[in-house]
Design an enzyme around this catalytic site. Structure first.
Site, PDB file in Angstrom:
ATOM      1  N   ARG A  82      -5.631  -5.842  22.916  1.00 19.23           N
ATOM      2  CA  ARG A  82      -5.887  -5.172  21.624  1.00 19.23           C
ATOM      3  C   ARG A  82      -6.957  -4.091  21.800  1.00 19.23           C
ATOM      4  NH1 ARG A  82      -7.906  -6.823  15.596  1.00 19.23           N
ATOM      5  NH2 ARG A  82      -6.070  -6.129  14.492  1.00 19.23           N
TER       6      ARG A  82
ATOM      7  N   LYS B  99     -16.373 -13.289   7.447  1.00 18.40           N
ATOM      8  CA  LYS B  99     -15.178 -13.719   8.163  1.00 18.40           C
ATOM      9  C   LYS B  99     -15.416 -13.331   9.620  1.00 18.40           C
ATOM     10  CE  LYS B  99     -10.237 -12.833   8.658  1.00 18.40           C
ATOM     11  NZ  LYS B  99      -9.070 -12.178   8.064  1.00 18.40           N
TER      12      LYS B  99
ATOM     13  N   ASP C 109      -2.255 -15.977  11.069  1.00 17.28           N
ATOM     14  CA  ASP C 109      -1.886 -14.682  10.495  1.00 17.28           C
ATOM     15  C   ASP C 109      -0.491 -14.733   9.892  1.00 17.28           C
ATOM     16  OD1 ASP C 109      -4.216 -13.310  10.895  1.00 17.28           O
ATOM     17  OD2 ASP C 109      -3.636 -12.496  12.838  1.00 17.28           O
TER      18      ASP C 109
ATOM     19  N   ASP D 294     -14.336 -13.046  13.197  1.00 14.48           N
ATOM     20  CA  ASP D 294     -13.066 -12.971  13.927  1.00 14.48           C
ATOM     21  C   ASP D 294     -13.321 -12.905  15.433  1.00 14.48           C
ATOM     22  OD1 ASP D 294     -10.333 -12.714  14.313  1.00 14.48           O
ATOM     23  OD2 ASP D 294     -10.111 -10.959  13.013  1.00 14.48           O
ATOM     24  N   MET D 295     -12.280 -13.078  16.242  1.00 10.86           N
ATOM     25  CA  MET D 295     -12.399 -13.064  17.718  1.00 10.86           C
ATOM     26  C   MET D 295     -10.982 -12.855  18.235  1.00 10.86           C
ATOM     27  SD  MET D 295     -12.672 -14.192  20.891  1.00 10.86           S
ATOM     28  CE  MET D 295     -13.782 -14.709  22.174  1.00 10.86           C
TER      29      MET D 295
ATOM     30  N   TRP E 117       0.305 -17.121  18.675  1.00 15.56           N
ATOM     31  CA  TRP E 117      -0.139 -16.320  17.546  1.00 15.56           C
ATOM     32  C   TRP E 117       0.937 -16.356  16.450  1.00 15.56           C
ATOM     33  CZ3 TRP E 117       2.011 -11.868  15.310  1.00 15.56           C
ATOM     34  CH2 TRP E 117       1.229 -11.311  14.290  1.00 15.56           C
TER      35      TRP E 117
HETATM   36  C1  DGJ Z   1      -7.077 -10.887  12.961  1.00 12.97           C
HETATM   37  C2  DGJ Z   1      -7.213 -11.743  11.738  1.00 12.97           C
HETATM   38  O1  DGJ Z   1      -6.515 -12.946  11.911  1.00 12.97           O
HETATM   39  C3  DGJ Z   1      -6.677 -10.962  10.542  1.00 12.97           C
HETATM   40  O2  DGJ Z   1      -6.733 -11.756   9.392  1.00 12.97           O
HETATM   41  C4  DGJ Z   1      -7.480  -9.695  10.372  1.00 12.97           C
HETATM   42  O3  DGJ Z   1      -8.808 -10.017  10.046  1.00 12.97           O
HETATM   43  C5  DGJ Z   1      -7.424  -8.880  11.652  1.00 12.97           C
HETATM   44  N1  DGJ Z   1      -7.805  -9.649  12.790  1.00 12.97           N
HETATM   45  C6  DGJ Z   1      -8.335  -7.664  11.534  1.00 12.97           C
HETATM   46  O4  DGJ Z   1      -8.381  -6.944  12.700  1.00 12.97           O
END
Ligand code: DGJ
Length: 696
Positions: free
Chosen positions: A413, A446, A516, A448-449, A171
């Site tokens: 998380r 967007k 990120d 996400d996962m 990450w």
């Molecule tokens: C992980 C993503 O990579 C971030 O950009 C953001 O959207 C967060 N999740 C939100 O919880």
């Protein structure tokens, strides 16, 4: 011209691509055996290579081992297995029997059966420009356990040596490029997490150890899959190297039987000359021409609120951000996490996809209308595959998550994974997503996962392991369905940063969130690794605030913009707090990014100097009559004089105008001697040079 020919006398198929040839044959036992992969050969000459299998050297060594097109185990085959079967009576392994083949223009299908059991195997080969796509289909009239089913095995020619290029990460440190000698034995890159993953990415390139950015032959293999996967490079004492790859992981079997066929994902292979640069450009062209859903479009400049607001969102604050963003020239405003249910932090609310009325008293409409009224598209964050245990959804449906009886449900998380292989769960997700997009005029999701699978059970289902594949297939089906029903909808794939970047998701996502980590220096390396296979036109990159929230580093705004606009530019900082000088610079740089984006997003990438030290890093994009050069110096040492930067991809017979300096240069000189960049002095100096071909 691409084409496929069958040389019946030799039981050999010759597949001719744009710049390479691939050939296979049936051996004496009907096993599909590799013949050739490499530069273009006249099809009739391939017959010379299509000899009989060599006799075993001795009782232990088979010179033909590793030549199978899909290395099935069993009998005297000891190679890394790509196909492992167990029939209902306990008999293991396949015995190939050729049935027939079909050639449909650029698509070859070869059909086999087992010699005894009612099982069918079809091997597919399909040219997409210079890339050969391969996959495998299995079907059976009785139940068969498929312990392993790779998409294909790729056999490399015998080279003096072998080197693997691949990326690893974690990450906030995704896609770090490595080039390492191939170990003797087996080297496996994999994800057992149910997602593509941050730790490795499903591609590998192979060369003989001498290829450079500009010279040499490179063989590449990439898997189009967003769930668990495995790629194994096997190097043997016979001097051969193969790469076998597919979905799944050890200990998780598939089942085929009546009405239950199994089709593997595509694994793509590409042979190129011209070094790693040419290899990457050919992969980018393939992704643009054959993978991305709307490759002809230019991706808009986006604003994303995540780093500015975290979970603390409100209508008023989003509206203010949107006004600021519009004034900067942003075209797509994306509200990130925190707009729904009880989602005021990462501990609650996931799964309750209704607007938080404390934060948005009149629903989403006023914000969406305001964003549209400002001339921007509206995007919103979702994480459909997840649930917080502290949610109404989980309280109502605790059985919807992946779980085993008598086992803990491990939270990461503070969330659990919904089992999208269940049709009721996938339908529920479709229902709310369809309403969210349709009712509110959402232009962009967007998706996400934010955690890998764990305790991946499905109590009550007769074949629970199928969830590993069917979850990913359900995500794809849902994305495809939403796109079909809402043709204007565009998607960004994200998994805690860059955990879901692969050719499978890129067939239905217009762009991917790369990491990120938005620190511009770290991004140079992340983007360098990303760009080995994937194109800049799908690489989401934001400018965020100083100090960077991951690394604590502060970098000048211009440098941050120059790094981000080498992909799909986004702004992710708290622009409400930016001083007027920064806003003015941002306006100027966003205008620059829009000017150069056809070249960046649709052009050919040349990596002039990689980000391997603290000297000058440079890259260049060329598209039609234009070229753009990006140069970055992170640290100046010893007042070293600047060296000219040799450019690539230009026409030596033409002249090029530097649109900002007003000077013209001979293409031949730019290629042979280089461009004087004129980087500002000092640390964190960066520059964008725009060149345009002009009449001589
Ligand atoms: C992980 C993503 O990579 C971030 O950009 C953001 O959207 C967060 N999740 C939100 O919880």
């Amino acid at each position: 011209m691409a084409g496929i020919r069958y040389l019946a006398d030799h039981r050999t198929w010759v597949l001719t691509g744009e710049s390479s040839t691939y050939a296979l044959r049936l051996d004496e036992d009907d096993v599909p055996a590799h013949v050739f992969w490499g530069p273009k050969l006249p099809p009739e000459d391939v017959a010379e290579l299509s000899g009989k299998a060599l006799p075993w050297w001795d009782g232990f060594n088979d010179p033909n081992e590793g030549l199978d097109e899909l290395a099935a185990d069993g009998g005297t085959k000891y190679w890394t297995p790509a196909l492992q079967l167990r029939f209902a009576d306990g008999t293991r392994a396949l015995e190939w029997r050729y049935a027939t083949h079909e050639i449909d223009r650029d698509h070859l299908t070869i059909h086999f059966t087992d010699r005894h059991y009612p099982l069918r195997v079809s091997l597919h080969y399909r040219w997409k420009s210079g890339v050969l796509e391969r996959w495998t289909e299995l079907s059976a009239d009785t139940d068969v356990e498929v312990v392993r089913a790779d998409s294909a095995s790729w056999v490399l020619p015998v080279l003096d040596d072998y080197r693997l290029s691949h990326v690893t990460g974690r990450w906030a440190a995704e896609t770090q490029l490595h080039r390492t000698p191939a170990a003797h034995g087996e080297t496996t890159f994999a994800s057992r997490r149910g997602i593509t993953g941050h730790h490795a990415n499903p591609w590998v390139m192979v060369d003989d150890g001498t290829a450079t950015e500009r010279h040499g032959e490179v063989y590449g293999v990439a898997l189009a899959w967003s769930g668990s996967w495995r790629l194994t490079a096997t190097r043997s004492s016979t001097g051969r190297l193969t790469v076998s790859g597919g979905f799944g992981q050890e200990g998780v079997a598939h089942r085929v039987g009546p009405g239950k066929p199994l089709t593997t994902p595509v694994i793509a292979g590409l042979y190129t000359e011209g070094g790693f640069g040419a290899a990457s450009r050919a992969w980018h062209a393939y992704v643009r021409e054959h993978v991305l859903p709307h490759p002809q479009e230019l991706r808009p400049v986006l604003y994303n609120s995540w780093e500015a607001t975290g979970f603390d969102v409100s209508e008023e604050q989003q509206r203010i951000l949107a006004e600021r963003a519009a004034a900067l020239g942003v075209e797509l405003f994306v509200m990130d996490d925190g707009w729904f249910g009880a989602r005021t932090g990462d501990h609650a609310g996931l799964g309750d996809w209704h607007v938080n009325r404390h934060r948005f008293p009149d629903g989403l409409e006023p914000l969406v209308d305001a964003v549209h009224g400002l001339g921007m598209k509206f995007g919103i964050w979702v994480e459909p595959e997840m649930v917080n245990p502290d949610s109404d959804l989980y309280r109502a449906h605790p059985d919807w998550v992946l779980h085993h009886p008598h086992r803990r449900r491990s939270e990461l998380r503070n969330q659990l994974v919904l089992n999208f292989a269940r049709t009721d769960v996938a339908e529920w997700a479709h229902g709310w997503l369809d309403r969210l997009v349709g009712d509110h005029g959402v232009d962009f999701l967007k998706w996400d996962m934010n955690r890998p699978f764990s305790e991946a059970g499905w109590p009550g289902d007769a074949d629970p392991d199928r969830l590993w594949v069917e979850h990913t297939r359900a995500v794809y089906a849902l994305m495809d369905r939403l796109r079909a029903d809402h043709p204007g909808l565009r998607l960004e794939a994200c998994s805690g940063g860059g955990g879901r970047i692969d050719l499978g998701v890129l067939a239905r996502a217009d762009q991917v969130w790369t990491s990120d980590n938005t620190d511009a220096l770290d991004r140079l390396r992340i983007q360098h690794g990303y760009g080995q296979l994937y194109p800049a036109g799908a690489m989401s990159a934001w400018v965020t605030d100083n100090p960077n929230f991951v690394t604590g580093r502060s970098v000048p705004l211009r440098f941050r913009f120059h790094v981000a606009m080498a992909g799909v530019l986004g702004v992710g900082g708290n622009i409400v707090g930016w001083p007027e000088d920064d806003l003015a610079l941002a306006r100027e740089l966003i205008a620059l990014a829009k000017d150069i984006r056809p070249v960046v997003q649709h052009g050919a990438l040349y990596r002039l100097r990689p980000p391997v030290d603290d000297g000058v890093t440079a890259l260049q994009y060329v598209h039609e009559d234009r070229a753009v050069v990006f140069a970055y110096r992170q640290a100046a040492h010893f007042n070293a004089p600047e060296r000219p930067m040799r450019l690539e991809g230009l026409d030596p017979a033409e002249r090029y105008l530097d649109l900002d300096a007003g000077t013209t240069h001979s293409g031949a000189v730019l290629l042979a001697r280089g461009l004087a960049l004129g980087l500002p002095t000092g640390d964190f100096a960066s520059k964008v040079v725009r060149l345009e071909r002009v009449p001589r």
